[in-house]
Design a protein around this motif. Sequence first.
Motif, PDB file in Angstrom:
ATOM      1  N   LEU A 135       0.821  -1.204   0.000  1.00 31.91           N
ATOM      2  CA  LEU A 135       0.000   0.000   0.000  1.00 31.91           C
ATOM      3  C   LEU A 135       0.860   1.261   0.000  1.00 31.91           C
ATOM      4  O   LEU A 135       0.480   2.283  -0.586  1.00 31.91           O
ATOM      5  N   HIS A 136       2.017   1.173   0.639  1.00 35.12           N
ATOM      6  CA  HIS A 136       2.921   2.327   0.688  1.00 35.12           C
ATOM      7  C   HIS A 136       3.435   2.679  -0.709  1.00 35.12           C
ATOM      8  O   HIS A 136       3.736   3.843  -0.990  1.00 35.12           O
ATOM      9  N   VAL A 137       3.545   1.660  -1.594  1.00 36.88           N
ATOM     10  CA  VAL A 137       3.960   1.929  -2.971  1.00 36.88           C
ATOM     11  C   VAL A 137       2.955   2.856  -3.651  1.00 36.88           C
ATOM     12  O   VAL A 137       3.317   3.782  -4.383  1.00 36.88           O
ATOM     13  N   GLN A 138       1.666   2.612  -3.399  1.00 34.30           N
ATOM     14  CA  GLN A 138       0.613   3.420  -4.011  1.00 34.30           C
ATOM     15  C   GLN A 138       0.365   4.732  -3.266  1.00 34.30           C
ATOM     16  O   GLN A 138       0.042   5.750  -3.870  1.00 34.30           O
ATOM     17  N   PHE A 139       0.511   4.684  -1.945  1.00 29.64           N
ATOM     18  CA  PHE A 139       0.251   5.863  -1.116  1.00 29.64           C
ATOM     19  C   PHE A 139       1.469   6.122  -0.224  1.00 29.64           C
ATOM     20  O   PHE A 139       1.511   5.676   0.930  1.00 29.64           O
ATOM     21  N   PRO A 140       2.470   6.829  -0.742  1.00 29.69           N
ATOM     22  CA  PRO A 140       3.725   7.025  -0.006  1.00 29.69           C
ATOM     23  C   PRO A 140       3.549   7.664   1.369  1.00 29.69           C
ATOM     24  O   PRO A 140       4.382   7.484   2.261  1.00 29.69           O
ATOM     25  N   GLY A 141       2.473   8.399   1.545  1.00 28.90           N
ATOM     26  CA  GLY A 141       2.253   9.035   2.838  1.00 28.90           C
ATOM     27  C   GLY A 141       1.662   8.110   3.880  1.00 28.90           C
ATOM     28  O   GLY A 141       1.539   8.484   5.056  1.00 28.90           O
ATOM     29  N   LEU A 142       1.288   6.901   3.483  1.00 27.15           N
ATOM     30  CA  LEU A 142       0.662   5.957   4.412  1.00 27.15           C
ATOM     31  C   LEU A 142       1.730   5.168   5.160  1.00 27.15           C
ATOM     32  O   LEU A 142       2.570   4.513   4.548  1.00 27.15           O
ATOM     33  N   GLU A 143       1.712   5.227   6.471  1.00 25.02           N
ATOM     34  CA  GLU A 143       2.661   4.478   7.288  1.00 25.02           C
ATOM     35  C   GLU A 143       2.349   2.980   7.197  1.00 25.02           C
ATOM     36  O   GLU A 143       1.224   2.546   7.507  1.00 25.02           O
ATOM     37  N   PRO A 144       3.313   2.139   6.732  1.00 25.40           N
ATOM     38  CA  PRO A 144       3.039   0.705   6.555  1.00 25.40           C
ATOM     39  C   PRO A 144       2.515   0.008   7.808  1.00 25.40           C
ATOM     40  O   PRO A 144       1.637  -0.861   7.712  1.00 25.40           O
ATOM     41  N   LYS A 145       3.011   0.392   8.968  1.00 27.81           N
ATOM     42  CA  LYS A 145       2.558  -0.283  10.194  1.00 27.81           C
ATOM     43  C   LYS A 145       1.104   0.032  10.499  1.00 27.81           C
ATOM     44  O   LYS A 145       0.352  -0.832  10.963  1.00 27.81           O
ATOM     45  N   HIS A 146       0.691   1.276  10.238  1.00 26.08           N
ATOM     46  CA  HIS A 146      -0.708   1.619  10.475  1.00 26.08           C
ATOM     47  C   HIS A 146      -1.616   0.864   9.504  1.00 26.08           C
ATOM     48  O   HIS A 146      -2.707   0.413   9.876  1.00 26.08           O
ATOM     49  N   ALA A 147      -1.158   0.734   8.260  1.00 27.72           N
ATOM     50  CA  ALA A 147      -1.923  -0.041   7.284  1.00 27.72           C
ATOM     51  C   ALA A 147      -2.012  -1.505   7.712  1.00 27.72           C
ATOM     52  O   ALA A 147      -3.054  -2.156   7.538  1.00 27.72           O
ATOM     53  N   ALA A 148      -0.926  -2.025   8.270  1.00 26.95           N
ATOM     54  CA  ALA A 148      -0.916  -3.413   8.749  1.00 26.95           C
ATOM     55  C   ALA A 148      -1.937  -3.603   9.868  1.00 26.95           C
ATOM     56  O   ALA A 148      -2.674  -4.596   9.895  1.00 26.95           O
ATOM     57  N   MET A 149      -1.990  -2.649  10.794  1.00 29.48           N
ATOM     58  CA  MET A 149      -2.976  -2.747  11.875  1.00 29.48           C
ATOM     59  C   MET A 149      -4.391  -2.663  11.321  1.00 29.48           C
ATOM     60  O   MET A 149      -5.294  -3.391  11.764  1.00 29.48           O
ATOM     61  N   GLY A 150      -4.598  -1.794  10.337  1.00 28.87           N
ATOM     62  CA  GLY A 150      -5.914  -1.700   9.712  1.00 28.87           C
ATOM     63  C   GLY A 150      -6.336  -3.014   9.074  1.00 28.87           C
ATOM     64  O   GLY A 150      -7.512  -3.402   9.143  1.00 28.87           O
ATOM     65  N   ALA A 151      -5.371  -3.709   8.450  1.00 27.06           N
ATOM     66  CA  ALA A 151      -5.676  -5.007   7.854  1.00 27.06           C
ATOM     67  C   ALA A 151      -6.145  -5.995   8.915  1.00 27.06           C
ATOM     68  O   ALA A 151      -7.097  -6.765   8.700  1.00 27.06           O
ATOM     69  N   TYR A 152      -5.501  -5.975  10.070  1.00 26.88           N
ATOM     70  CA  TYR A 152      -5.927  -6.848  11.169  1.00 26.88           C
ATOM     71  C   TYR A 152      -7.390  -6.577  11.543  1.00 26.88           C
ATOM     72  O   TYR A 152      -8.201  -7.510  11.676  1.00 26.88           O
ATOM     73  N   LEU A 153      -7.717  -5.318  11.717  1.00 26.14           N
ATOM     74  CA  LEU A 153      -9.067  -4.974  12.173  1.00 26.14           C
ATOM     75  C   LEU A 153     -10.124  -5.415  11.163  1.00 26.14           C
ATOM     76  O   LEU A 153     -11.166  -5.973  11.534  1.00 26.14           O
ATOM     77  N   VAL A 154      -9.849  -5.203   9.879  1.00 24.20           N
ATOM     78  CA  VAL A 154     -10.818  -5.557   8.841  1.00 24.20           C
ATOM     79  C   VAL A 154     -11.029  -7.065   8.767  1.00 24.20           C
ATOM     80  O   VAL A 154     -12.174  -7.563   8.753  1.00 24.20           O
ATOM     81  N   PHE A 155      -9.920  -7.828   8.759  1.00 17.36           N
ATOM     82  CA  PHE A 155     -10.066  -9.264   8.505  1.00 17.36           C
ATOM     83  C   PHE A 155     -10.377 -10.065   9.760  1.00 17.36           C
ATOM     84  O   PHE A 155     -10.911 -11.176   9.657  1.00 17.36           O
ATOM     85  N   MET A 156     -10.090  -9.526  10.927  1.00 15.17           N
ATOM     86  CA  MET A 156     -10.622 -10.158  12.133  1.00 15.17           C
ATOM     87  C   MET A 156     -12.144 -10.048  12.128  1.00 15.17           C
ATOM     88  O   MET A 156     -12.846 -11.013  12.450  1.00 15.17           O
ATOM     89  N   ALA A 157     -12.661  -8.877  11.738  1.00 11.84           N
ATOM     90  CA  ALA A 157     -14.112  -8.695  11.688  1.00 11.84           C
ATOM     91  C   ALA A 157     -14.742  -9.654  10.687  1.00 11.84           C
ATOM     92  O   ALA A 157     -15.786 -10.264  10.965  1.00 11.84           O
ATOM     93  N   LEU A 158     -14.137  -9.807   9.511  1.00 13.75           N
ATOM     94  CA  LEU A 158     -14.672 -10.710   8.497  1.00 13.75           C
ATOM     95  C   LEU A 158     -14.691 -12.156   8.992  1.00 13.75           C
ATOM     96  O   LEU A 158     -15.648 -12.899   8.743  1.00 13.75           O
ATOM     97  N   ASN A 159     -13.644 -12.572   9.711  1.00  9.46           N
ATOM     98  CA  ASN A 159     -13.604 -13.935  10.246  1.00  9.46           C
ATOM     99  C   ASN A 159     -14.651 -14.150  11.328  1.00  9.46           C
ATOM    100  O   ASN A 159     -15.165 -15.262  11.494  1.00  9.46           O
TER     101      ASN A 159
END
Length: 467
Positions: free
Chosen positions: A125-149
């Motif tokens: 995601l950082h490749v597409q959005f250089p201003g996005l902190e990779p670790k914050h995006a990683a935490m966001g992924a956790y929240l989304v896919f824990m909810a889906l599970n």
Amino acid sequence: MKSESTTQHKGAVTHHELKQTLGTWQLWGIAVGLVISGEYFGWSYGWASAGTLGFVITALFIAAMYTTFIFSFTELTTSIPHAGGPFAYARHAFGPTGGYIAGAATLVEFVFAPPAIALAIGAYLHVQFPGLEPKHAAMGAYLVFMALNIVGVQIAAAFELCVTLLAIFELLVFMGVVSPGFQWPNFTKGGWAGADTFSMGSFHGMFAAIPFAIWFFLAIEGVAMAAEEAKNPKRSIPIAYVAGILTLVVLAIGVMVFAGAAGDWTKLSNINDPLPQAMKYIVGENSGWMHMLVWLGLFGLVASFHGIILGYSRQIFALARAGYLPEWLSKVHPRFKTPHRAILAGGVVGIAAIYSDELIQFGGQTLTANIVTMSVFGAIVMYIISMLSLFKLRRSDPDMERPFRAPLFPYFPAFALVAAVISLATMIYFNLLVALVFAAFVALGYGYFLMTRHQREVAPADALLEE
């Protein structure tokens, strides 16, 4: 008195049931999806120590280990279709202590793999959005896919199958796009641990690269943890496993060769997004193909991330249900019939790992490399005890129903066992600090295991293990 106890146990089990909804294609999607992120990142770290040619040999050795392991492991999975997977097999073979060792190792594997994948999602995601902190995006992924599970395994499995098919398509697109620039000399230059010719030092690099070759296939055994949710596990799991490992071997070899032949492979050997960077050599940084790869590449990472969340939650659930972890972790959501507390618990550990640079980034390795190695330590220990369980159960329980029997027994499981022992020994030699951290986790867990014997004695009866 006996009947009263049985009734209590049966009543208790109903509060810990999982819903049987998964078919063969969904299980195949989980099998490939659990692993397919290994084709997108992680493996290229092996180039840094082994070189491209040396890593090919390492990868083929590990592919042989996984192929023989899966054919052997399937016998256990179909004989004891249990959410605990390896924990259940080892407990059946070696009793509570064996169950603990297998359960703890599997837990380390499946809890530490997701943060490494989440960091790769952040990097993409950082490749597409250089201003996005990779670790914050990683935490966001956790929240989304824990909810889906949590919402339900049927929805989760359908999603897993879709993103897995898209991920496979994307890998084939990658190979097609870079094929016009395929240059075999690019792949072979410095291919033996940075040298152009083979030497004794090449062996050193090939052994050091074992964890990253394992990452190509890590977690395929997680299908075993969905066995209680399969409609017909004795038929569908063997098909899913065999088709899954064949799919992954072909994709792993193809991706590795095409990426290495696209340009200067040394610039791809210590990063989390080797495929987009390899494609830059052929189509340039601003190509539409490049942006498509980044977006579609996320499907592969998401497939594994989402699938392994399913895997770790079922392992935590099974261990808690059997009294190896606090009982409250085994509660199933009253509406969705998913182990929601187990899903959240594993996520808390994973998110903590993502933000633990100072604790995990040591030994000259990156944060991702150390997390990958920690996960692989858990996997290898689990593979060893699983193969030992197979041999033990063949002797101690010869009359057990075995819908699928390991082919070429005892040679297949013996090769898998010996290869796993070699892998463990070399990993300890090259990653002593990570090995000590892994050992500390297991030792602390064993202390808890010894102090909670009563917890296991009063745990709900588990029919699959009591038979």
